[in-house]
Write a protein that holds these residues in place. Sequence first.
Motif, PDB file in Angstrom:
ATOM      1  N   ALA A  60       0.848  -1.199   0.000  1.00  0.00           N
ATOM      2  CA  ALA A  60       0.000   0.000   0.000  1.00  0.00           C
ATOM      3  C   ALA A  60       0.878   1.240   0.000  1.00  0.00           C
ATOM      4  O   ALA A  60       2.035   1.201   0.401  1.00  0.00           O
ATOM      5  CB  ALA A  60      -0.932   0.001   1.204  1.00  0.00           C
ATOM      6  N   ALA A 168      -3.390  -3.042   3.063  1.00  0.00           N
ATOM      7  CA  ALA A 168      -3.866  -1.658   3.113  1.00  0.00           C
ATOM      8  C   ALA A 168      -3.772  -1.030   4.503  1.00  0.00           C
ATOM      9  O   ALA A 168      -3.615   0.182   4.628  1.00  0.00           O
ATOM     10  CB  ALA A 168      -5.314  -1.599   2.628  1.00  0.00           C
ATOM     11  N   ILE A 334     -10.497   0.874   0.979  1.00  0.00           N
ATOM     12  CA  ILE A 334      -9.538   0.951  -0.133  1.00  0.00           C
ATOM     13  C   ILE A 334     -10.077   1.914  -1.178  1.00  0.00           C
ATOM     14  O   ILE A 334     -11.247   1.869  -1.546  1.00  0.00           O
ATOM     15  CB  ILE A 334      -9.295  -0.449  -0.739  1.00  0.00           C
ATOM     16  CG1 ILE A 334      -8.547  -1.312   0.291  1.00  0.00           C
ATOM     17  CG2 ILE A 334      -8.501  -0.350  -2.039  1.00  0.00           C
ATOM     18  CD1 ILE A 334      -8.215  -2.712  -0.179  1.00  0.00           C
TER      19      ILE A 334
END
Length: 365
Positions: A60, A168, A334
């Motif tokens: 991420a 994430a 996300i």
Amino acid sequence: MGLPSTQPDDHVNAIDRLSIRLKAIQIHSPGGVDKLCFEETGDPVLESPGDVIVKLRAAAINRVDIAIRSGQNSAPRSFPHIIGSDGAGTIVAVGRTVTHVKLGDNVCLYPVTGCGQCDFCSSEQEHMCAARSVFGERKHGTYAVYMSVPGKNCFAIPAGLSFEEAAAFPLVYVTLWRLLITQAELRPGESLLIVGGGGIATAALLVAASLATPIIIASGNAEKLAKAKMLGAEHGINYRHTDFAKEVRSLTGKRGVDVVVDCVGGESWSKSLASLARGGRLVTCGAVAGAAAATDLRRIFWNNLKVFGAAAGTREEFRQLLNFFAVSGAKPIIDRIYPLHDAAKAHQRMEKGESFGKIVLRMDE
Ligand SMILES: NC(=O)c1ccc[n+]([C@@H]2O[C@H](COP(=O)([O-])OP(=O)(O)OC[C@H]3O[C@@H](n4cnc5c(N)ncnc54)[C@H](OP(=O)(O)O)[C@@H]3O)[C@@H](O)[C@H]2O)c1
Ligand SMILES: [Zn+2]
């Protein structure tokens, strides 16, 4: 059983050399997004008996990646350098002293390392170590297909999370968890103001919504405000058109809110302080709009305010966070998923402040 040792050749069988050409995003010097080069790298090597090699499936983007890429973060490192603090994948080689994870485990990474010897490191508080760094800062990071990491930084992915979701959350969510739960001690029913609509802000939204907290969000982007309302925010204020401190007073019958999350800084900072109720708590871990923000100190002592800061969080807070995802079924928010080779597009999106939630890279080549 024959676990690999630290000799480079010992893990070769675990990595199918024939089927892969080892790729990573590397920088050869600091600069713009054109410095993010998608290219072949050398074989990953177990650097110590306590390390493992992870075949990363996702990484991420964090603001610190941009700071390192552009040279604003001066952590010592050599080039070429692989950035990236957040990642998730599968363990493909295990050092001989690693016992709590094994070949084939799907893991996400606690992103902080320290000197390993000071009082902070000895008590699992590496984020306070004078030599603290996150992956991709001093050592190679997660924008790669393979990465050597300390085994103790590997944690099982909470059930129900994909590799993208597991990549994430680590840095932003553990920092937010420390700020909101450990430090500000946000309690169910207390009111919360979130400033901005990026990674930290959406982490705050997700965690606070699970506590039935009345949430006000202030963002400069109408689309983000609409999304935040769908995810549980009661009110949205566009700070480009409205003084959000005045609006918060109006929405709370002049009382103000119990807690503010402000990682924007700049002109927002004084308004965040002005949005707090007496005894309120303001938490910060960043200042994308400016670090030299004005503070009217009288607000702090007259109103008995508390201000908390955090740089990442502890391993224990990371465990609590994993438990939160496993038990609540919540999933990190996300924004977009890009293939690894499109890291430049991902950086551009974050730099423009366009993302609502985390931007993820997927290693599917
Ligand atoms: N200390 C730590 O361990 C730690 C960990 C994670 C993050 N951080 C820091 O926390 C800060 C926020 O991180 P993040 O992941 O939430 O970043 P992000 O996803 O890029 O979000 C930042 C948000 O700030 C708002 N913003 C307002 N003025 C801005 C400006 N001049 N430039 C860019 N954005 C602006 C934007 O939201 P709107 O468009 O909605 O207004 C933007 O989405 C960063 O400074 C980061 O380095 C620190
Ligand atoms: Zn230390």
